[in-house]
Design a protein around this motif. Structure first.
Motif, mmCIF file in Angstrom:
data_model
loop_
_atom_site.group_PDB
_atom_site.id
_atom_site.type_symbol
_atom_site.label_atom_id
_atom_site.label_comp_id
_atom_site.label_asym_id
_atom_site.label_seq_id
_atom_site.Cartn_x
_atom_site.Cartn_y
_atom_site.Cartn_z
ATOM 1 N N VAL A 264 55.861 53.542 60.277
ATOM 2 C CA VAL A 264 57.156 53.015 60.698
ATOM 3 C C VAL A 264 58.005 52.669 59.483
ATOM 4 O O VAL A 264 59.209 52.961 59.437
ATOM 5 N N ALA A 265 57.400 52.048 58.482
ATOM 6 C CA ALA A 265 58.131 51.697 57.267
ATOM 7 C C ALA A 265 58.716 52.942 56.601
ATOM 8 O O ALA A 265 59.854 52.923 56.107
ATOM 9 N N GLU A 266 57.966 54.024 56.607
ATOM 10 C CA GLU A 266 58.462 55.265 56.014
ATOM 11 C C GLU A 266 59.669 55.780 56.795
ATOM 12 O O GLU A 266 60.636 56.299 56.214
ATOM 13 N N ALA A 267 59.648 55.636 58.111
ATOM 14 C CA ALA A 267 60.774 56.068 58.936
ATOM 15 C C ALA A 267 62.009 55.212 58.674
ATOM 16 O O ALA A 267 63.137 55.724 58.626
ATOM 17 N N VAL A 268 61.812 53.905 58.495
ATOM 18 C CA VAL A 268 62.931 53.016 58.175
ATOM 19 C C VAL A 268 63.549 53.422 56.838
ATOM 20 O O VAL A 268 64.782 53.455 56.689
ATOM 21 N N ARG A 269 62.701 53.753 55.861
ATOM 22 C CA ARG A 269 63.189 54.217 54.554
ATOM 23 C C ARG A 269 63.950 55.530 54.688
ATOM 24 O O ARG A 269 64.999 55.724 54.075
ATOM 25 N N PHE A 270 63.411 56.448 55.489
ATOM 26 C CA PHE A 270 64.060 57.743 55.671
ATOM 27 C C PHE A 270 65.445 57.554 56.284
ATOM 28 O O PHE A 270 66.422 58.191 55.854
ATOM 29 N N ALA A 271 65.536 56.682 57.283
ATOM 30 C CA ALA A 271 66.825 56.430 57.929
ATOM 31 C C ALA A 271 67.838 55.874 56.931
ATOM 32 O O ALA A 271 69.022 56.233 56.954
ATOM 33 N N PHE A 272 67.382 55.005 56.051
ATOM 34 C CA PHE A 272 68.263 54.421 55.035
ATOM 35 C C PHE A 272 68.701 55.471 54.018
ATOM 36 O O PHE A 272 69.890 55.597 53.715
ATOM 37 N N ARG A 273 67.750 56.224 53.519
ATOM 38 C CA ARG A 273 68.043 57.145 52.420
ATOM 39 C C ARG A 273 68.765 58.407 52.861
ATOM 40 O O ARG A 273 69.653 58.906 52.153
ATOM 41 N N HIS A 274 68.411 58.947 54.008
ATOM 42 C CA HIS A 274 68.929 60.253 54.413
ATOM 43 C C HIS A 274 69.926 60.212 55.569
ATOM 44 O O HIS A 274 70.818 61.053 55.639
#
Length: 326
Positions: A264-274
């Motif tokens: 989930v944390a990786e998905a939150v990062r992806f949403a922020f970055r991309h």
């Protein structure tokens, strides 16, 4: 208020009820995400809804129907945060007082959100106290109308307008649709719509690993709970059991997926970055399942619900800066 079973016709009525009040959130497609997945991904950005989550839809559909005497007495709700803010926001709009029962470990941003909308907060210990009992006691003592987070037909039908809009906005049929679930109100509303509008679409639920009550219920063929797991960063998805009204609808789900806090944390990062979107952990579980390969996206059109964006700033910073290990 007349009690009825949730229905597709009720979702259509809810769409009329919330029209011009709730935000018609965008359906977003990202070339970067499509490239990673190898297929098309259509994301319904409910993190951009009033009060930061889809919950405003159901809350407005329910509370806006109260009569003058009910509005005078006010409403009471129990929630970990997003329903709380949705109810408080609607109460302010229609001019009725609201008291919200919230876990003492709710993200500060969600508690502050309720207070900012003018709601009164009553904190409780989620591990030793019953929010249902506290809410019922307040309703009895003050004469308030109880507005539950998912087990109410108007709530379920209001949440279903998310899928109704999504079907109108999509320019291609969806092979599969992923959405997170706690008590299952949003999931139930989506299922009501998809059964009528796109029965060939596989509708899948996504839950945190430690709160997989819907997955367990699907496997058992009946509504079952699970022992309280360790706290999850998905604070919005920690209900111990599917709802009484939501389960009969959600048992038609095509399947259930679970994701770890790290995924989930990786998905939150992806949403922020991309995607350049702030998505809270509980709102990012469907994206997490897709990115983690829990479901095949290559060569398919996948729908996702980004259900909320109310995340604690400290946790969000730790996730974005990769200081959160899961």
């Amino acid at each position: 208020m007349t009690t009825h079973l949730p229905s597709y016709e009720g979702v259509l009525d809810a769409a009329r009820q919330i029209d011009g009040v709730a935000v018609r959130t965008p359906l977003i497609e990202s070339p970067a995400l499509n490239a990673v997945v190898g297929g098309r991904v259509l994301m319904k950005a409910e993190n951009l809804q009033i009060a930061g989550a889809f919950k405003f839809r159901g809350a407005y559909n329910r509370i806006s129907r109260l009569n003058a005497e009910e509005k005078r007495r006010g409403v009471v709700a129990f929630s970990s945060g997003n329903h709380a803010q949705g109810v408080a926001a609607v109460a302010a709009l229609v001019g009725t007082p609201a008291i919200i029962v919230m876990p003492s470990d709710s993200p500060k941003v969600k508690v502050e959100g309720v207070i900012g909308f003018g709601g009164e907060v009553r904190l409780y210990d989620r591990w030793t106290e019953s929010r249902e009992e506290i809410g019922a006691a307040i309703a009895s003592e003050r004469g308030c109308v109880l507005v539950p987070p998912f087990d109410d037909p108007f709530i379920i039908e209001g949440q279903g307008t998310t899928a109704l809009e999504m079907m109108d906005q999509a320019d291609a049929p969806m092979d599969q649709l992923l959405c997170g679930a706690s008590g299952g109100g949003l999931m139930a509303g989506i299922n009501l719509v998809m059964a009528e509008r796109s029965p060939e679409t596989r509708v899948l639920v996504v839950e945190p690993d430690a709160y997989d009550d819907t997955a367990r219920s699907l496997a058992a063929g009946e509504r079952v709970g699970r022992p309280a797991g360790p706290p999850s960063i998905c604070d919005a998805l920690m209900a111990p059991m599917p709802g009484v009204l939501t389960w009969p609808i959600n048992r038609r789900l095509a399947g259930a997926l679970t994701v770890s806090d790290a995924e989930v944390a990786e998905a939150v990062r992806f949403a922020f970055r991309h995607l350049k979107l702030v998505v809270e952990p509980g709102g990012a579980v469907s994206l997490a399942a897709l990115l983690a390969g829990k479901v095949e996206g290559a060569g398919r059109t996948t729908g996702l619900i980004l259900s909320g964006g109310n995340v604690d700033p400290g946790l969000y910073a730790a996730i974005i800066e990769e200081r959160f290990e899961g």
